[in-house]
Scaffold this active site. Structure first.
Site, PDB file in Angstrom:
ATOM      1  CG  HIS A  20      -0.173  -0.002   2.518  1.00  0.00           C
ATOM      2  ND1 HIS A  20       0.411   1.130   3.055  1.00  0.00           N
ATOM      3  CD2 HIS A  20       0.104  -1.012   3.374  1.00  0.00           C
ATOM      4  CE1 HIS A  20       1.001   0.823   4.195  1.00  0.00           C
ATOM      5  NE2 HIS A  20       0.837  -0.474   4.405  1.00  0.00           N
ATOM      6  CD  GLU A  93       1.860  -6.273   8.047  1.00  0.00           C
ATOM      7  OE1 GLU A  93       2.164  -7.486   8.066  1.00  0.00           O
ATOM      8  OE2 GLU A  93       2.503  -5.407   7.423  1.00  0.00           O
TER       9      GLU A  93
END
Length: 225
Positions: A20, A93
């Protein structure tokens, strides 16, 4: 008389794997984990630049972690394409439990033993309420290979997080989980892997030529996500 199979042999799946864009917590070196932190303005610009860099490249699907920083980046990649971003929680994550929301310095002060285990990349260690490194690795590799098999012979994009990219790089190179990291994990960088659905290989890693400045690495300390 032997009969030869006429079944076509499909080419490997091409995976474009992207971390990201930048968030305010990346800049503060604050551990995000599975807390939902959006892109900052620089991260939004990185995501737009990523979309422009890959706009002419055909994709069969775009998958993203369902955390907003990844999803915003994926939507910039999908802009102008007849593809909807498909969210995949398996690309999240690692969950860092009690470490989440803290800077590395704060973790070291409040949880010195846990901090030492984290820094040493102990595979079986998990912060209280968090995920063991070995379980995180298995989750990431399993979902990635599953998606590769789903699109065998095609090209897909996976938009995720620094820890996710680290797991995939290690899987492709046969690196142990506790080996020190020397590979970069740049915000909005372009990383290319191939997969036959069972194994991963790296074709290109860490391309940030489309960005005005190099995206933040997964911190010089190698751990903040």
């Amino acid at each position: 008389m032997s009969v030869q199979s006429s079944s076509p042999v499909l080419a490997p799946t091409q995976l474009i794997v992207i971390r990201h864009g930048e968030t305010a917590w990346n800049r503060e070196r604050r551990l995000q984990g599975q807390l939902d932190v959006p892109l900052n303005s620089h991260g939004e610009a990185q995501a737009a630049a990523l979309g422009m860099a890959l706009q002419a490249e055909p994709l069969d699907a775009i998958y993203s972690s369902d955390l907003s920083r990844a999803l915003q980046t994926a939507r910039a990649l999908a802009a102008g394409r007849p593809l909807a971003v498909r969210t995949e929680p398996g690309l999240r994550e690692r969950h860092f439990g009690e470490f989440q929301g803290l800077t590395q310095v704060e973790v070291s002060e409040r949880y010195p033993e846990g901090f030492a285990a984290w820094q040493a990349r102990v595979p079986d260690h998990a912060p209280a309420g968090g995920e063991r490194l070995v379980d995180f690795y298995a989750r990431v590799v399993d979902i990635t290979l599953s998606l590769a098999r789903r699109h065998l012979g095609g090209r897909i994009a996976l938009v995720a997080h620094g820890g996710v990219l680290d797991c995939l790089y290690r899987a492709a190179h046969g690196m142990s989980l506790d080996a020190p990291r020397k590979h970069e994990l740049r915000n909005a960088g372009i990383n290319r892997l191939h997969s036959d659905g069972h194994r991963l290989t790296v074709a290109q890693w860490g391309d940030v030529a489309h960005l005005d400045a190099r995206g933040l690495d997964e911190v010089d300390q190698r751990h903040v996500r």
